[in-house]
Design an enzyme around this catalytic site. Sequence first.
Site, short mmCIF file in Angstrom:
data_model
loop_
_atom_site.label_atom_id
_atom_site.label_comp_id
_atom_site.label_asym_id
_atom_site.label_seq_id
_atom_site.Cartn_x
_atom_site.Cartn_y
_atom_site.Cartn_z
N ASN A 72 34.23 51.97 8.29
CA ASN A 72 33.50 52.47 9.47
C ASN A 72 34.23 52.12 10.77
OD1 ASN A 72 33.11 49.75 9.61
ND2 ASN A 72 30.88 49.78 9.44
N HIS A 116 35.55 49.10 11.45
CA HIS A 116 35.47 47.69 11.89
C HIS A 116 36.82 47.00 11.76
CE1 HIS A 116 34.18 46.65 7.59
NE2 HIS A 116 35.13 45.77 7.80
N ASP A 134 38.02 36.05 10.11
CA ASP A 134 36.58 35.99 9.83
C ASP A 134 36.27 35.20 8.56
OD1 ASP A 134 37.75 37.87 8.19
OD2 ASP A 134 36.63 39.57 8.96
C1 GLP Z 1 36.52 43.31 5.28
C2 GLP Z 1 37.29 42.39 6.23
C3 GLP Z 1 38.18 43.16 7.18
C4 GLP Z 1 39.00 44.17 6.39
C5 GLP Z 1 38.06 45.15 5.73
C6 GLP Z 1 38.78 46.27 5.00
O1 GLP Z 1 35.35 43.78 5.82
N1 GLP Z 1 36.42 41.56 7.00
O2 GLP Z 1 39.01 42.27 7.88
O3 GLP Z 1 39.90 44.84 7.23
O4 GLP Z 1 37.28 44.42 4.82
O5 GLP Z 1 39.12 45.85 3.72
P1 GLP Z 1 40.04 46.61 2.72
O6 GLP Z 1 41.43 46.30 3.15
O7 GLP Z 1 39.71 46.00 1.39
O8 GLP Z 1 39.72 48.04 2.79
#
Ligand code: GLP
Length: 241
Positions: free
Chosen positions: A136, A138, A67
């Site tokens: 959440n 995602h 992304d």
């Molecule tokens: C962002 C990214 C995701 C990632 C998520 C969790 O939203 N787009 O790909 O998995 O953050 O991030 P973290 O690993 O900092 O908790």
Amino acid sequence: MKIIKTKNYEQMSRVAANILSAQIIMKPDCVLGLATGSTPIGTYDQLINWYKKGDIDFSEVTTINLDEYKGLSPENDQSYRYFMNTHLFDHINIDKDKTYVPNGLEPDSEKACSEYDQIIKAHSGIDLQLLGLGNNGHIGFNEPGDSFEKETHCVSLTESTIDANARFFSSIEEVPTQAYTMGIKTIMQAKKILVVVSGIQKASIVKKAFFGSITPEVPASVLQLHRDVTIVCDEEAFSAL
Ligand code: GLP
């Protein structure tokens, strides 16, 4: 679904890096799907260490990231292209022309997304997809919704995701509200999937996503249907189970 429980973040990172490096050794010209966020940073650090010791060769590897924020340039230090360069690509012998991140500067969402899907198809899909897990549920930026989104698309980020990512920006107003993300269908078509999860704040979503019902309200729950998923999870993230 295979779950590997590790003692802490460091061990989680080492196990995940091991799985990625095994993929590269087995298929030097593999296509890796890569992720951003805080969780994979330790994995990338470990890969860089092994590269510096001469243990891994990235020269034939292609990477396709999940992304990118819509509106951020590759030079913006909060863009995911910048993240990938600074946390991995600048430190290994990968050919940057073979590293793909959606084009955040393309204002035409349809064009940006269909171009990205073409890139994925031209590489015949992804051999190993690395994923983090949003608070959440995602994955990539596939936010909770009414249906599982298919291919690359433009999303409006939820308040929870904007809040979670605000820590990287100087103010919450600076966090982009939209992003381009690979869709669930593309993620599910990867031959293998590797999920890294760490920390107590992920404990309840780990339980919901991997042990609850499969629903677009928890996008990561769809991974329960994939035939080759490995979840590497530290003790804290596993603590609700
Ligand atoms: C962002 C990214 C995701 C990632 C998520 C969790 O939203 N787009 O790909 O998995 O953050 O991030 P973290 O690993 O900092 O908790």
